[in-house]
Design a protein around this motif. Structure first.
Motif, PDB file in Angstrom:
ATOM      1  N   THR A 130     106.584-102.234  58.817  1.00  0.00           N
ATOM      2  CA  THR A 130     105.998-102.793  60.031  1.00  0.00           C
ATOM      3  C   THR A 130     105.199-104.045  59.678  1.00  0.00           C
ATOM      4  N   PHE A 131     105.028-104.914  60.660  1.00  0.00           N
ATOM      5  CA  PHE A 131     104.190-106.092  60.468  1.00  0.00           C
ATOM      6  C   PHE A 131     102.742-105.841  60.904  1.00  0.00           C
ATOM      7  N   ASN A 132     102.467-104.642  61.423  1.00  0.00           N
ATOM      8  CA  ASN A 132     101.112-104.298  61.869  1.00  0.00           C
ATOM      9  C   ASN A 132     100.487-103.351  60.847  1.00  0.00           C
ATOM     10  N   LEU A 133      99.595-103.871  60.038  1.00  0.00           N
ATOM     11  CA  LEU A 133      99.013-103.106  58.942  1.00  0.00           C
ATOM     12  C   LEU A 133      97.497-103.023  59.097  1.00  0.00           C
ATOM     13  N   THR A 134      96.942-101.950  58.556  1.00  0.00           N
ATOM     14  CA  THR A 134      95.500-101.760  58.617  1.00  0.00           C
ATOM     15  C   THR A 134      94.893-101.887  57.224  1.00  0.00           C
ATOM     16  N   PHE A 135      93.620-102.208  57.182  1.00  0.00           N
ATOM     17  CA  PHE A 135      92.918-102.307  55.910  1.00  0.00           C
ATOM     18  C   PHE A 135      91.543-101.670  56.030  1.00  0.00           C
ATOM     19  N   ALA A 136      91.014-101.247  54.891  1.00  0.00           N
ATOM     20  CA  ALA A 136      89.681-100.640  54.857  1.00  0.00           C
ATOM     21  C   ALA A 136      89.038-100.917  53.511  1.00  0.00           C
ATOM     22  N   PHE A 137      87.703-100.993  53.540  1.00  0.00           N
ATOM     23  CA  PHE A 137      86.930-101.174  52.319  1.00  0.00           C
ATOM     24  C   PHE A 137      86.198 -99.886  51.989  1.00  0.00           C
ATOM     25  N   ALA A 138      86.085 -99.611  50.707  1.00  0.00           N
ATOM     26  CA  ALA A 138      85.358 -98.422  50.284  1.00  0.00           C
ATOM     27  C   ALA A 138      83.909 -98.519  50.757  1.00  0.00           C
ATOM     28  N   PRO A 139      83.303 -97.392  51.101  1.00  0.00           N
ATOM     29  CA  PRO A 139      81.896 -97.398  51.512  1.00  0.00           C
ATOM     30  C   PRO A 139      81.020 -98.072  50.459  1.00  0.00           C
ATOM     31  N   GLY A 140      80.082 -98.887  50.928  1.00  0.00           N
ATOM     32  CA  GLY A 140      79.169 -99.556  50.015  1.00  0.00           C
ATOM     33  C   GLY A 140      79.630-100.921  49.549  1.00  0.00           C
ATOM     34  N   ASP A 171      90.914 -93.625  53.697  1.00  0.00           N
ATOM     35  CA  ASP A 171      92.120 -92.997  53.146  1.00  0.00           C
ATOM     36  C   ASP A 171      93.343 -93.166  54.038  1.00  0.00           C
ATOM     37  N   ASP A 172      93.127 -93.535  55.300  1.00  0.00           N
ATOM     38  CA  ASP A 172      94.253 -93.681  56.227  1.00  0.00           C
ATOM     39  C   ASP A 172      94.761 -95.125  56.323  1.00  0.00           C
ATOM     40  N   ALA A 173      94.080 -96.057  55.704  1.00  0.00           N
ATOM     41  CA  ALA A 173      94.456 -97.467  55.824  1.00  0.00           C
ATOM     42  C   ALA A 173      95.671 -97.789  54.971  1.00  0.00           C
ATOM     43  N   ASN A 174      96.448 -98.761  55.399  1.00  0.00           N
ATOM     44  CA  ASN A 174      97.575 -99.238  54.579  1.00  0.00           C
ATOM     45  C   ASN A 174      97.076 -99.937  53.317  1.00  0.00           C
ATOM     46  N   PHE A 175      96.024-100.755  53.459  1.00  0.00           N
ATOM     47  CA  PHE A 175      95.407-101.421  52.325  1.00  0.00           C
ATOM     48  C   PHE A 175      94.039-100.797  52.073  1.00  0.00           C
ATOM     49  N   LYS A 176      93.846-100.263  50.894  1.00  0.00           N
ATOM     50  CA  LYS A 176      92.568 -99.643  50.520  1.00  0.00           C
ATOM     51  C   LYS A 176      91.924-100.531  49.453  1.00  0.00           C
TER      52      LYS A 176
END
Length: 270
Positions: A130-140, A171-176
């Motif tokens: 998919t072209f729709n991706l999610t990202f997340a940063f580790a806490p802190g 943990d659910d993001a495409n990019f961690k």
């Protein structure tokens, strides 16, 4: 002018003995500079291990030649492949230009040397569905790093159909994305995994900055390179490309080049 070094591995050689000793790249190569096939020199086996780590010697447990200090056919062949890949004189000898490049920090992602255009892909060309991706940063994660990587994501989005949105569940993001110590023998500055694993690690032990600061690594520049890996791009042979594996610690390189964009277009057919 800053010396070119790029992203990820700082050549901090670790000698595996009772008291683990670290030697600088300059000290290490001073002993090996000019060496060629047929010689036996202390440190050759470390160079073989390094070339194996970055993709120029097969990881074959039965290959006992890698544990010797003999400059043999295995090492000569690996050096010739490395020299060809980076458009150096193909001599199979540790000449000055080869030593200069080998001793610089570089990306923790392996090269996959083969005949190809400047851009390249991981084996099998893994990519996202998919072209729709999610990202997340580790806490802190520090706020300025979040902003810098978000800018890098926007740069990739501006030249492609990709859209990136924040996922509040790491943990659910495409990019961690996180900052953590990476205690590999050759000290990677950062490391990313291919699609569809999606992990980006900045080495927390390095000096991370925003913009051009002597001795520091620009978060956005490194992030731009590593996101290319997350999207499926491997290293480029074009020294102007963001995906080229070498840049200086105090250089800002935040503009995607035609080679980077073309590689993504070929991979995703847009």
């Amino acid at each position: 002018m800053a010396t070119k070094v790029w992203f990820c591995i700082t050549f901090s050689i670790i000698l595996f003995n009772a008291s683990v000793e670290k030697a600088s790249a300059d000290d290490f190569f001073a002993n090996l500079r000019g060496s060629h096939k047929g010689e036996t020199i202390e440190g050759i086996k470390i160079l073989k291990m390094y070339l194996q780590n970055i993709g120029y010697i097969d990881s074959d447990p039965s290959n006992t030649n890698i544990t010797t200090n003999i400059f043999d056919d295995l090492l000569e062949s690996a050096l010739k492949t490395y020299q060809s890949y980076y458009n150096l004189n193909v001599t199979g000898v540790l000449d000055d230009n080869t030593v200069s490049l080998l001793s610089q920090p570089r990306c923790g992602v392996r090269d996959f040397p083969e005949e190809r255009p400047d851009y390249s892909f991981f084996p099998g060309k893994p990519k996202w569905w998919t072209f729709n991706l999610t990202f997340a940063f580790a806490p802190g994660t520090r706020g300025d790093a979040i902003d810098a990587v978000a800018n890098a994501l926007e740069d990739w989005s501006s030249v492609s159909p990709f859209k990136f949105t924040v996922n509040n569940v790491f943990d659910d993001a495409n990019f961690k994305i996180n900052f953590q110590s990476i205690n590999w023998p050759h000290k990677p500055l950062a490391f990313s995994t291919e699609p569809r694993d999606g992990k980006l690690h900045f080495n927390a032990d390095e000096k991370w900055v925003n913009g051009q600061v002597a001795g520091g690594y620009d978060i956005e520049s490194v992030g731009l390179h590593e996101i290319g890996h997350l999207l499926g791009l491997e290293h480029s042979k074009d020294p102007n490309a963001v995906m080229y594996p070498y840049i200086s610690s105090d250089t800002v390189k935040i503009k995607l080049q035609p080679d980077d964009i073309q590689g993504l277009k070929v991979l995703y057919n847009f």
